[in-house]
Design a protein around this motif. Structure first.
Motif, short mmCIF file in Angstrom:
data_model
loop_
_atom_site.label_atom_id
_atom_site.label_comp_id
_atom_site.label_asym_id
_atom_site.label_seq_id
_atom_site.Cartn_x
_atom_site.Cartn_y
_atom_site.Cartn_z
N PHE A 154 0.84 -1.20 0.00
CA PHE A 154 0.00 0.00 0.00
C PHE A 154 0.88 1.25 0.00
CE2 PHE A 154 -2.74 3.28 1.71
CZ PHE A 154 -3.93 3.03 1.03
N PRO A 155 0.62 2.22 -0.88
CA PRO A 155 1.46 3.42 -0.96
C PRO A 155 1.23 4.36 0.22
CG PRO A 155 -0.42 3.64 -2.43
CD PRO A 155 -0.49 2.25 -1.86
N ASP A 156 2.30 4.96 0.69
CA ASP A 156 2.22 5.93 1.80
C ASP A 156 2.57 7.32 1.31
OD1 ASP A 156 1.53 4.05 3.69
OD2 ASP A 156 3.61 3.59 4.18
N TYR A 157 1.99 8.33 1.96
CA TYR A 157 2.36 9.73 1.76
C TYR A 157 2.22 10.19 0.30
CZ TYR A 157 4.33 8.61 6.28
OH TYR A 157 4.48 8.17 7.56
N LEU A 158 1.08 9.91 -0.27
CA LEU A 158 0.79 10.43 -1.61
C LEU A 158 0.18 11.82 -1.49
CD1 LEU A 158 -0.74 7.26 -3.29
CD2 LEU A 158 1.49 8.26 -3.74
N PRO A 159 0.56 12.76 -2.36
CA PRO A 159 0.01 14.13 -2.30
C PRO A 159 -1.37 14.20 -2.95
CG PRO A 159 1.59 13.96 -4.08
CD PRO A 159 1.57 12.61 -3.43
N LEU A 160 -2.39 13.80 -2.21
CA LEU A 160 -3.74 13.77 -2.75
C LEU A 160 -4.18 15.16 -3.20
CD1 LEU A 160 -5.46 11.41 -0.17
CD2 LEU A 160 -4.39 10.81 -2.34
N VAL A 216 2.21 10.29 -16.62
CA VAL A 216 3.59 9.85 -16.47
C VAL A 216 3.75 9.31 -15.05
CG1 VAL A 216 6.02 10.55 -16.59
CG2 VAL A 216 4.33 11.63 -18.08
N PRO A 217 4.36 8.12 -14.87
CA PRO A 217 4.46 7.51 -13.53
C PRO A 217 5.44 8.21 -12.60
CG PRO A 217 5.67 6.21 -15.12
CD PRO A 217 4.96 7.27 -15.91
N ILE A 218 5.16 9.46 -12.34
CA ILE A 218 5.95 10.28 -11.42
C ILE A 218 4.98 10.98 -10.47
CG2 ILE A 218 7.34 12.39 -11.22
CD1 ILE A 218 9.00 10.06 -12.07
N ILE A 219 5.26 10.89 -9.16
CA ILE A 219 4.41 11.55 -8.17
C ILE A 219 4.94 12.97 -7.93
CG2 ILE A 219 3.52 11.49 -5.81
CD1 ILE A 219 2.42 9.29 -7.61
N VAL A 220 4.06 13.95 -8.04
CA VAL A 220 4.45 15.35 -7.92
C VAL A 220 4.08 15.87 -6.52
CG1 VAL A 220 4.18 17.67 -8.85
CG2 VAL A 220 4.07 15.70 -10.38
N TYR A 221 5.10 16.24 -5.75
CA TYR A 221 4.89 16.83 -4.43
C TYR A 221 5.04 18.35 -4.50
CZ TYR A 221 5.34 12.02 -2.82
OH TYR A 221 5.15 10.68 -2.63
N LYS A 222 4.85 18.99 -3.39
CA LYS A 222 4.86 20.46 -3.37
C LYS A 222 6.20 21.03 -3.81
CE LYS A 222 3.66 24.35 -0.37
NZ LYS A 222 3.27 24.76 1.00
N GLN A 223 7.30 20.39 -3.40
CA GLN A 223 8.64 20.91 -3.70
C GLN A 223 9.23 20.32 -4.99
OE1 GLN A 223 9.83 23.32 -1.91
NE2 GLN A 223 8.26 23.24 -0.31
N THR A 224 8.41 19.60 -5.77
CA THR A 224 8.91 18.96 -6.98
C THR A 224 9.14 19.99 -8.09
OG1 THR A 224 7.71 16.94 -6.44
CG2 THR A 224 8.47 17.18 -8.70
N LYS A 225 10.26 19.86 -8.78
CA LYS A 225 10.55 20.71 -9.93
C LYS A 225 10.64 19.83 -11.17
CE LYS A 225 12.54 24.87 -8.02
NZ LYS A 225 13.55 25.91 -8.21
N LEU A 226 9.98 20.26 -12.24
CA LEU A 226 9.90 19.47 -13.47
C LEU A 226 10.49 20.26 -14.64
CD1 LEU A 226 6.22 18.26 -13.02
CD2 LEU A 226 8.28 16.95 -12.50
N GLU A 227 11.23 19.54 -15.47
CA GLU A 227 11.82 20.15 -16.66
C GLU A 227 11.58 19.21 -17.85
OE1 GLU A 227 16.29 21.20 -18.26
OE2 GLU A 227 15.87 21.39 -16.11
#
Length: 305
Positions: A154-160, A216-227
């Motif tokens: 079970f996944p933990d700490y997902l940014p719902l 895309v199978p990447i979880i985006v959190y508040k501090q995530t930066k995408l390029e």
């Protein structure tokens, strides 16, 4: 001094007892969660509170024993109590050693997997029924082999995307969504690697025209930066699913996504304060020790003089 000692003992014992009750399965957390919905999302595993309870109660028992010993005048009584404590310590260490040896023995014999297969808490999966295979995978430098063979948890700490109550989360079935959007995507769809500067690199190819939005199978959190393809993405350039998986449009042909998870400013400040506090504490001990040494030297000189 005695009164202060007794107050400290009482405080530790009562506080430890309160934490013990809070960590108990008999405490009405379910009813409290229904009355105060905020508890359903802020309080996770209440049994972990027992850690604080154990520490406080051990200190309380230690203080109580010290107080009992201070009132004992007969040496025989003190010796008997010391022997009893020593016996309990030896029994505890023996039990712990027995458990450790049992685990090591199962590891050597390669029968780890069958034992865990019967456990509801951990399963090593169909491929791992042979304990020797599990040992082989765990020693391999390619950790992906071990991760691929172990079943999904079970996944933990997902940014719902929004706040859900516990009942809504159960109905939403977050684990199944995570499997569908992140875990069970065909391996050939995306290629992942780590760059020399520690970024996650995800590449894929868009064949369909016009290009549609994809997950895309990447979880985006508040501090995530995408390029994406050399361009820094803002919040307006992409979207996320209900569990925080990345949704975006690439370009026709080859696409390269670089992902960076930056620590928050508050975390950085906490780390610096912690390091500074330890340095200050060590310096304070060093200064105190130096002053004591000098004081002893002065007192010894006065005695000789």
């Amino acid at each position: 001094m005695t009164t202060h000692f007794q107050r400290m003992n009482r405080f530790l014992t009562i506080t430890g007892g309160i934490f013990f009750i809070l960590s108990s399965r008999y405490f009405p957390w379910t009813q409290l969660g229904e009355l105060f919905p905020i508890l359903q999302t802020t309080v996770q595993i209440v049994s972990r509170i027992v850690v604080a309870s154990n520490i406080l109660l051990i200190l309380g028992v230690t203080f109580s024993l010290m107080e009992v010993f201070s009132h004992l005048k007969e040496k025989k009584t003190v010796e008997i109590l010391n022997i009893c404590i020593a016996v309990f310590i030896i029994l505890g260490l023996s039990l712990n050693q027995s458990t450790l040896y049992d685990g090591v023995d199962r590891w050597v014999k390669g029968d780890l997997a069958p034992n865990y297969q019967n456990s509801k808490e951990l399963s090593l999966g169909e491929k791992m029924k042979n304990g020797n295979l599990f040992k082989e995978r765990s020693k391999n430098k390619d950790v992906s082999l071990l991760i691929e063979d172990l079943p999904f948890g079970f996944p933990d700490y997902l940014p719902l995307k929004k706040k859900w109550s516990n009942h809504e989360l159960v109905a939403l079935d977050v684990a199944e969504i995570h499997k569908k959007e992140v875990v069970n995507i065909p391996k050939n769809t995306y290629k992942k690697s780590i760059t020399s500067d520690g970024k996650i690199k995800v590449t894929w190819r868009e064949e369909v025209k016009p290009v549609k939005q994809r997950i895309v199978p990447i979880i985006v959190y508040k501090q995530t930066k995408l390029e994406l393809n050399g361009q820094q993405l803002t919040k307006n350039d992409f979207d996320t699913t209900e569990i925080g998986a990345l949704k975006l449009k690439g370009t026709q042909g080859e696409n390269t996504l670089l992902v960076t998870y930056q620590e928050g400013k508050f975390s950085s400040i906490i780390y610096k304060i912690t390091i500074f506090s330890w340095i200050a504490l060590l310096l304070a001990f060093a200064v105190k020790f130096t002053l004591k040494c000098k004081k002893r030297e002065l007192s010894s000189k006065r005695i000789h003089n």
